[in-house]
Design a protein around this motif. Structure first.
Motif, PDB file in Angstrom:
ATOM      1  N   VAL A   1       0.817  -1.216   0.000  1.00 19.07           N
ATOM      2  CA  VAL A   1       0.000   0.000   0.000  1.00 19.07           C
ATOM      3  C   VAL A   1       0.854   1.271   0.000  1.00 19.07           C
ATOM      4  O   VAL A   1       0.600   2.208  -0.771  1.00 19.07           O
ATOM      5  CB  VAL A   1      -0.970   0.006   1.200  1.00 19.07           C
ATOM      6  N   ILE A   2       1.892   1.319   0.852  1.00 24.68           N
ATOM      7  CA  ILE A   2       2.634   2.582   1.024  1.00 24.68           C
ATOM      8  C   ILE A   2       4.137   2.456   0.743  1.00 24.68           C
ATOM      9  O   ILE A   2       4.862   3.455   0.822  1.00 24.68           O
ATOM     10  CB  ILE A   2       2.451   3.148   2.451  1.00 24.68           C
ATOM     11  N   GLY A   3       4.618   1.265   0.421  1.00 16.35           N
ATOM     12  CA  GLY A   3       6.054   1.043   0.293  1.00 16.35           C
ATOM     13  C   GLY A   3       6.751   1.915  -0.729  1.00 16.35           C
ATOM     14  O   GLY A   3       7.918   2.283  -0.560  1.00 16.35           O
ATOM     15  N   GLN A   4       6.060   2.289  -1.805  1.00 16.50           N
ATOM     16  CA  GLN A   4       6.679   3.058  -2.885  1.00 16.50           C
ATOM     17  C   GLN A   4       6.877   4.535  -2.544  1.00 16.50           C
ATOM     18  O   GLN A   4       7.555   5.257  -3.282  1.00 16.50           O
ATOM     19  CB  GLN A   4       5.798   2.962  -4.152  1.00 16.50           C
ATOM     20  N   ARG A   5       6.314   5.021  -1.455  1.00 13.74           N
ATOM     21  CA  ARG A   5       6.315   6.449  -1.180  1.00 13.74           C
ATOM     22  C   ARG A   5       7.687   6.998  -0.777  1.00 13.74           C
ATOM     23  O   ARG A   5       7.927   8.200  -0.906  1.00 13.74           O
ATOM     24  CB  ARG A   5       5.295   6.767  -0.080  1.00 13.74           C
ATOM     25  N   GLY A   6       8.568   6.165  -0.277  1.00 13.12           N
ATOM     26  CA  GLY A   6       9.890   6.631   0.139  1.00 13.12           C
ATOM     27  C   GLY A   6      10.594   5.574   0.950  1.00 13.12           C
ATOM     28  O   GLY A   6       9.998   4.546   1.314  1.00 13.12           O
ATOM     29  N   PRO A   7      11.883   5.794   1.261  1.00 10.67           N
ATOM     30  CA  PRO A   7      12.648   4.770   1.972  1.00 10.67           C
ATOM     31  C   PRO A   7      12.077   4.416   3.340  1.00 10.67           C
ATOM     32  O   PRO A   7      12.057   3.241   3.721  1.00 10.67           O
ATOM     33  CB  PRO A   7      14.053   5.378   2.083  1.00 10.67           C
ATOM     34  N   TRP A   8      11.569   5.436   4.079  1.00  9.57           N
ATOM     35  CA  TRP A   8      11.009   5.123   5.389  1.00  9.57           C
ATOM     36  C   TRP A   8       9.646   4.445   5.285  1.00  9.57           C
ATOM     37  O   TRP A   8       9.284   3.631   6.137  1.00  9.57           O
ATOM     38  CB  TRP A   8      10.911   6.389   6.241  1.00  9.57           C
ATOM     39  N   SER A   9       8.876   4.799   4.247  1.00 10.79           N
ATOM     40  CA  SER A   9       7.578   4.152   4.040  1.00 10.79           C
ATOM     41  C   SER A   9       7.745   2.668   3.729  1.00 10.79           C
ATOM     42  O   SER A   9       6.827   1.873   3.961  1.00 10.79           O
ATOM     43  CB  SER A   9       6.829   4.836   2.890  1.00 10.79           C
TER      44      SER A   9
ATOM     45  N   MET B   1       8.793  -3.098   6.554  1.00  5.91           N
ATOM     46  CA  MET B   1       9.746  -4.198   6.489  1.00  5.91           C
ATOM     47  C   MET B   1      10.313  -4.503   7.865  1.00  5.91           C
ATOM     48  O   MET B   1      10.577  -5.658   8.199  1.00  5.91           O
ATOM     49  CB  MET B   1      10.872  -3.841   5.508  1.00  5.91           C
ATOM     50  N   ALA B   2      10.478  -3.467   8.687  1.00  3.91           N
ATOM     51  CA  ALA B   2      10.947  -3.675  10.053  1.00  3.91           C
ATOM     52  C   ALA B   2       9.919  -4.465  10.870  1.00  3.91           C
ATOM     53  O   ALA B   2      10.283  -5.295  11.715  1.00  3.91           O
ATOM     54  CB  ALA B   2      11.235  -2.330  10.728  1.00  3.91           C
ATOM     55  N   LEU B   3       8.636  -4.221  10.623  1.00  4.71           N
ATOM     56  CA  LEU B   3       7.588  -4.999  11.291  1.00  4.71           C
ATOM     57  C   LEU B   3       7.701  -6.470  10.912  1.00  4.71           C
ATOM     58  O   LEU B   3       7.558  -7.358  11.763  1.00  4.71           O
ATOM     59  CB  LEU B   3       6.205  -4.454  10.912  1.00  4.71           C
ATOM     60  N   ILE B   4       7.989  -6.721   9.635  1.00  6.59           N
ATOM     61  CA  ILE B   4       8.133  -8.108   9.170  1.00  6.59           C
ATOM     62  C   ILE B   4       9.332  -8.778   9.823  1.00  6.59           C
ATOM     63  O   ILE B   4       9.237  -9.908  10.326  1.00  6.59           O
ATOM     64  CB  ILE B   4       8.258  -8.133   7.638  1.00  6.59           C
ATOM     65  N   THR B   5      10.484  -8.093   9.826  1.00  4.03           N
ATOM     66  CA  THR B   5      11.678  -8.701  10.422  1.00  4.03           C
ATOM     67  C   THR B   5      11.528  -8.846  11.938  1.00  4.03           C
ATOM     68  O   THR B   5      12.020  -9.819  12.518  1.00  4.03           O
ATOM     69  CB  THR B   5      12.931  -7.874  10.085  1.00  4.03           C
TER      70      THR B   5
END
Length: 394
Positions: free
Chosen positions: A295-303, A308-312
């Motif tokens: 949903v929001i991953g493409q918006r920027g490095p922190w997005s 991804m940090a939640l996944i790890t």
């Protein structure tokens, strides 16, 4: 006879270092992948073969080290494997093309395979029950420092030196591990009496262990998103978001920090919370993170970095109890059981690396889709296993 405090002081750091070999061997080279592609005029998919071939070879050789260690002990296979790793690291540092680097990485993986499988087998040799689960959590915390610092070290080396020094550093790490193994006594209390010609037959017995096979497959699929991220991260951050190699290493370290935080949370919660609930929470977190990436991953490095940090983090909180649960399904041939477990981890991980290296769609969408599918599959499978009582070994 060592007491528990001596075991923790003398054995756990070595076990953590041995377990961290694959993380150091893969993550340290990640910042160099885009520049290697440009230097050798190769695609990212080709350069990523230095990761994929390493993982496949690593997993394949795990199948040999485990049962051999059950027959002849842990020390000798470790000494041979780490020595080969050091030699291959020197060869990698002298590579002058993608093809030669890939070939030398295959040799490096053949040596490194001795470390992770036998360190887990040594853990089963020394510790048992709830104590082993705590030790696995301690190892996971220390091991998480490897993917946190490995790309940072790689980025620093690229800033001041050339990519060749990355493999020199890996050779030094191997030498430290070898010295530790030489100073450690044999941990296997009772060697298998199976002749060498039949030593590989233990895998046949393991494959007949239905609960073990099911748990290995479920837990392996849950880790596939992590390996996909490893292979795709440098292209996403450096090529996609335009970050420098050093800044990429900091974002990668942020996700590694999340993995360590998950392992630390697991350690704190183990005595207060049913380990099965920790696994359920972890698998659910993978699904939520995947949806956020799409949903929001493409918006920027922190997005991208935060989902991804939640996944790890979710993988970190679920991995120690899931590894413990898998090992609880076997009562002998611990080396073979550990080898087959990690072989499956790395084989499916290599599949994820290959998938995320393709150009079928935007790389972010590929990673998010892989993570969502794997997270959903493992969560559903885990709920079914609990209802059927297969996950009652904790």
């Amino acid at each position: 006879m060592m007491d528990n405090s001596e075991k923790l002081k003398n054995i756990v750091p070595l076990l953590a270092l041995l377990t961290a070999f694959p993380a150091f061997s893969t993550d340290m080279i990640l910042p160099a992948i885009p520049s290697l592609a440009l230097m050798w005029n190769e695609s990212i998919a080709v350069i990523n073969l230095i990761l994929i071939c390493f993982f496949i070879t690593y997993g394949f050789f795990l199948l040999f080290y485990g049962p051999i260690s059950d027959r002849y002990g842990r020390r000798k296979p470790l000494i041979i494997g780490i020595s080969l790793y050091i030699f291959a690291s020197v060869l990698c540092a002298m590579a002058n093309s993608a093809a030669t680097l890939i070939a030398f990485r295959i040799l490096q993986a053949a040596g490194a395979a001795a470390s992770a499988a036998l360190s887990m087998a040594m853990t089963k040799d020394i510790f048992s029950g709830a104590e082993r689960q705590r030790i696995l959590a301690y190892i996971a915390i220390i091991m998480a420092l490897a993917p946190m610092f490995a790309p940072i070290v790689g980025g620093w080396l690229l800033t001041y030196f050339s990519w060749h020094w990355i493999f020199v550093a890996q050779g030094i790490m191997g030498a430290i591990g070898l010295l530790g193994v030489l100073r450690t006594p044999e941990t296997l209390k009772e060697a298998s009496q199976t002749p060498l010609s039949k030593v590989m037959h233990s895998y046949g017995n393991l494959l007949l262990n239905r609960n073990y096979v099911i748990m290995v497959l479920v837990m392996s699929v849950s880790l596939l998103p992590l390996y996909s991220f490893i292979a795709g991260s440098s292209a996403l951050y450096i090529n996609g978001f335009g970050l420098s190699e050093q800044n990429f290493s900091y974002f990668f370290a942020f996700n590694a920090l999340a993995l360590m935080a998950g392992s630390m949370s697991c350690l704190k919660l183990t005595d207060r919370m049913n380990p099965r609930h920790l696994i359920t929470t972890g698998f659910a977190g993978i699904v939520i993170g995947a949806v956020l990436i799409l949903v929001i991953g493409q918006r920027g490095p922190w997005s991208f970095a935060i989902p991804m940090a939640l996944i790890t983090y979710s993988i970190g909180i679920s991995r120690p109890p899931s590894n413990h649960l898998v090992l609880e399904q076997v009562h002998k041939d611990a080396g073979s059981a550990s080898s087959l477990l990690i072989f499956t981890y790395f084989t499916l991980g290599a599949m994820g690396m290959w998938l995320v290296s393709q150009e079928w769609m935007e790389r972010m969408q590929i990673l998010g889709s892989i993570t969502l599918i794997c997270g959903a599959l493992t969560l559903v499978a885990w709920m079914i296993l609990q209802k059927k009582g297969i996950a009652a070994g904790q």
